[in-house]
Design a protein around this motif. Sequence first.
Motif, PDB file in Angstrom:
ATOM      1  N   GLU A  27      -2.735  20.203   7.394  1.00  0.00           N
ATOM      2  CA  GLU A  27      -1.702  18.842   7.153  1.00  0.00           C
ATOM      3  C   GLU A  27      -0.363  18.855   8.295  1.00  0.00           C
ATOM      4  N   HIS A  28      -0.569  20.505   8.518  1.00  0.00           N
ATOM      5  CA  HIS A  28       0.816  20.284   9.277  1.00  0.00           C
ATOM      6  C   HIS A  28      -0.014  20.036  11.005  1.00  0.00           C
ATOM      7  N   SER A  30      -2.203  18.218  11.840  1.00  0.00           N
ATOM      8  CA  SER A  30      -2.939  16.995  12.715  1.00  0.00           C
ATOM      9  C   SER A  30      -1.043  15.940  12.254  1.00  0.00           C
ATOM     10  N   ARG A  31      -0.522  16.543  12.305  1.00  0.00           N
ATOM     11  CA  ARG A  31       1.284  16.243  12.522  1.00  0.00           C
ATOM     12  C   ARG A  31       1.632  16.363  13.480  1.00  0.00           C
TER      13      ARG A  31
END
Length: 148
Positions: A27-28, A30-31
Motif C-alpha cells: 500500500e505504500h 504503490s504510492r
Amino acid sequence: MPADEISRETRIAAPPQRVWDVVTRAEHVSRWFGDAGAEIDLRPSGLMRVRWAEHGTAVCRIEKVSPIDLFSFRWGREVDAEPEPGNSTLVEFRLFPDGDGTRLVVTESGFSTLDDTPEGRARYRDGNVEGWAHEVGKLVAYIATVDA
C-alpha cells in the motif's frame, strides 16, 4: 563508485520501523514507487510486482528480508520479465538508525552481468541513476505524510 553499481544515501526524519513499512508494504510502495499498484509477498523467493500506468509492470523476486534493516530484490530489466541471469539487477534497501531518524542506502548492482553491449549496459545504468534519484526523493516526500 564502480560502474557496476548505483548507490543513493539519504537521511529520513522517521524511525526505522516506519521507513521499513514504507519500503516493504504494497500500500505504500504503490504510492511512492509505482503509481498503478503493487503486490509484495514479503519473504525470500517471494514475488513482487510494481505497476506504473505509463511503463507497465516490473516483476521482482525477493532475495533477502531482514526486518528492519535489509530488503533486497532482483528485478527484470524488461517490462513484465521475470528476473533471470542476464536480464536483472539486484536492488538493496539498507536501513540504519540515525538519532531520531533513519539513514537509508539504496544500491542497485549487477549492470555488468546484463546481456547487452557495454554501451547498452552503460545507458541502462545511467537511466537508473536518474531513476533512483527521483524515486528516493519521492520516498522521502511520501514518508513525511505517513502517520507514526
